[in-house]
Design a protein around this motif. Structure first.
Motif, PDB file in Angstrom:
ATOM      1  N   LEU A  17       0.823  -1.215   0.000  1.00 43.85           N
ATOM      2  CA  LEU A  17       0.000   0.000   0.000  1.00 43.85           C
ATOM      3  C   LEU A  17       0.861   1.271   0.000  1.00 43.85           C
ATOM      4  N   ILE A  18       1.990   1.210   0.689  1.00 43.75           N
ATOM      5  CA  ILE A  18       2.866   2.392   0.712  1.00 43.75           C
ATOM      6  C   ILE A  18       3.519   2.587  -0.659  1.00 43.75           C
ATOM      7  N   SER A  19       3.955   1.488  -1.242  1.00 49.59           N
ATOM      8  CA  SER A  19       4.815   1.616  -2.423  1.00 49.59           C
ATOM      9  C   SER A  19       4.040   1.742  -3.731  1.00 49.59           C
ATOM     10  N   ASN A  20       2.798   1.259  -3.775  1.00 55.78           N
ATOM     11  CA  ASN A  20       2.032   1.363  -5.021  1.00 55.78           C
ATOM     12  C   ASN A  20       1.246   2.673  -5.017  1.00 55.78           C
ATOM     13  N   THR A  21       1.672   3.614  -5.837  1.00 54.95           N
ATOM     14  CA  THR A  21       1.112   4.975  -5.777  1.00 54.95           C
ATOM     15  C   THR A  21      -0.271   5.084  -6.424  1.00 54.95           C
ATOM     16  N   TYR A  22      -0.805   3.948  -6.904  1.00 62.35           N
ATOM     17  CA  TYR A  22      -2.149   4.007  -7.499  1.00 62.35           C
ATOM     18  C   TYR A  22      -3.187   3.298  -6.634  1.00 62.35           C
ATOM     19  N   ILE A  23      -2.791   2.898  -5.429  1.00 59.06           N
ATOM     20  CA  ILE A  23      -3.777   2.305  -4.503  1.00 59.06           C
ATOM     21  C   ILE A  23      -4.166   3.373  -3.495  1.00 59.06           C
ATOM     22  N   ASN A  24      -5.465   3.665  -3.432  1.00 61.99           N
ATOM     23  CA  ASN A  24      -5.939   4.741  -2.559  1.00 61.99           C
ATOM     24  C   ASN A  24      -7.372   4.480  -2.108  1.00 61.99           C
ATOM     25  N   GLY A  25      -7.665   4.777  -0.853  1.00 65.21           N
ATOM     26  CA  GLY A  25      -9.025   4.634  -0.325  1.00 65.21           C
ATOM     27  C   GLY A  25      -9.449   3.185  -0.168  1.00 65.21           C
ATOM     28  N   THR A  26      -8.472   2.281  -0.031  1.00 59.28           N
ATOM     29  CA  THR A  26      -8.740   0.836  -0.066  1.00 59.28           C
ATOM     30  C   THR A  26      -8.575   0.183   1.312  1.00 59.28           C
TER      31      THR A  26
END
Ligand SMILES: NC(=O)c1ccc[n+]([C@@H]2O[C@H](COP(=O)([O-])OP(=O)(O)OC[C@H]3O[C@@H](n4cnc5c(N)ncnc54)[C@H](OP(=O)(O)O)[C@@H]3O)[C@@H](O)[C@H]2O)c1
Length: 238
Positions: free
Chosen positions: A220-229
Motif C-alpha cells: 500500500l505504501i509503495s504502489n502509488t495508485y492504490i488509494n481509499g482501499t
C-alpha cells in the motif's frame, strides 16, 4: 508507479512489536528512514539496540499534546503507518463490558484518529497513510461485535478521507488472527487453544505472521495508485 522508498521518511506509530515492528524491518531493508513510536521504553530500547539506524521515540498516541510536539519536531515526512491499539472490547455482546468497549475505542479508534490529525500538517502530499484495522469489521464472528465497531468505524472513514486529503493517499490493512503480543492478555495455554480454534476457520489453515501483514502494508505504501482501499490480510477467515 512503484515508490522507491530509499531515504523516504516513514513514521510507524506502534512500531515496537508485532505488525509495526515487522513493517519497520521490511522498510529498513528498503533503506527507508524509519521512526517507530511506542509507550514501553524497554521495548523501544530493545529494538533500537537491534537496529541502530532506526529512531525509537517514546510517544503515547492517546496524548494529543505529545503527538503535536512529536510531529512538529519530526518535520516533513512521506509516510505514516499506524499500528496502535489496546486489546479491549471483545466478548459476547450480552455480557460485554461497555466500559471495556469505551477503553477499546480510546486505545484504537481515538488514538489512531489523533495520530492522523497531528501528522497531517507534516505529511507530504505525494506520501501516504496506512492504518491497521482488523478483519473483525466484516468477518461476522460471534464475540467480536465490539471489535467490529472499533475497526469498522476506522475502515468506513478511509475512502472518504482519501477524497478529502487528496492527493495524499490513505489505505487500511485489515488483518485476521496474527501471532503477536496483542494476544498476551491470554495465558500460553489459552492462546494456543484460541490459535488452534481460529486455524480451523481460516482457509489457509493457520493463523498469520506479522511479516505477512507487513508485506501488505508495504504494497500500500509503495504502489502509488492504490488509494481509499481496505486490504484484507486474513488468510480467508470465515
Ligand atoms: N494480532 C492480531 O491478531 C491482530 C488482528 C487484527 C488487527 N490487529 C491490529 O494490528 C495492530 C498492531 O497490533 P499487533 O498485533 O502488532 O500487536 P502488538 O504487538 O501489541 O503491537 C502494538 C504496538 O502498538 C504500540 N502501542 C499501543 N498503544 C499505543 C499508544 N497509545 N501509543 C503508542 N504506541 C502504542 C505498542 O507498544 P507499547 O505497548 O509500548 O505502547 C506496540 O508497539 C493493532 O491495531 C491491532 O488491533 C492485530
Amino acid at each position: 508507479m512503484l515508490n522507491n522508498l530509499q531515504h523516504q521518511k516513514i513514521v510507524i506509530a506502534g512500531g515496537s512489536s508485532g505488525i509495526g515492528l515487522a513493517t519497520a524491518k521490511l522498510l529498513l531493508a528498503q533503506n527507508a528512514s524509519i521512526t517507530i513510536t511506542g509507550r514501553d521504553q524497554s521495548k523501544l530500547e530493545k529494538v533500537k539496540n537491534e537496529f541502530p539506524t532506526l529512531k525509537a521515540v517514546h510517544l503515547d498516541s492517546s496524548n494529543t499534546q505529545s503527538l503535536q510536539k512529536f510531529f512538529s519536531e519530526n518535520g516533513t515526512f512521506q509516510h505514516l503507518v499506524i499500528a496502535v491499539s489496546g486489546a479491549k472490547g471483545g466478548g459476547p455482546f450480552s455480557t460485554l463490558s461497555l466500559a471495556d468497549l469505551r477503553e477499546g475505542f480510546e486505545a484504537k479508534f481515538w488514538a489512531q484518529l489523533q495520530t492522523i490529525q497531528a501528522a497531517l500538517p507534516y505529511l507530504q502530499k505525494d506520501g501516504s497513510i496506512t492504518t491497521v484495522t482488523a478483519t473483525s469489521s466484516s468477518a461476522r464472528l460471534p464475540g467480536t461485535s465490539g471489535l467490529a465497531a472499533i475497526n469498522g468505524s476506522l475502515e468506513i472513514m478511509v475512502p472518504i478521507l482519501a477524497k478529502e486529503l487528496q492527493p495524499l493517499r490513505i489505505n487500511a490493512v485489515s488483518p485476521g488472527v496474527i501471532d503477536t503480543d496483542w494476544w498476551n492478555f491470554l495465558n500460553e495455554q489459552d492462546k494456543k487453544a484460541t490459535f488452534e480454534q481460529f486455524s480451523k476457520q481460516v482457509c489457509v489453515g493457520r493463523i498469520g505472521k506479522p511479516e505477512e501483514v507487513a508485506n501488505a502494508i508495504f504494497s500500500l505504501i509503495s504502489n502509488t495508485y492504490i488509494n481509499g482501499t481496505i486490504l484484507s490480510c486474513d488468510g480467508g477467515l470465515k
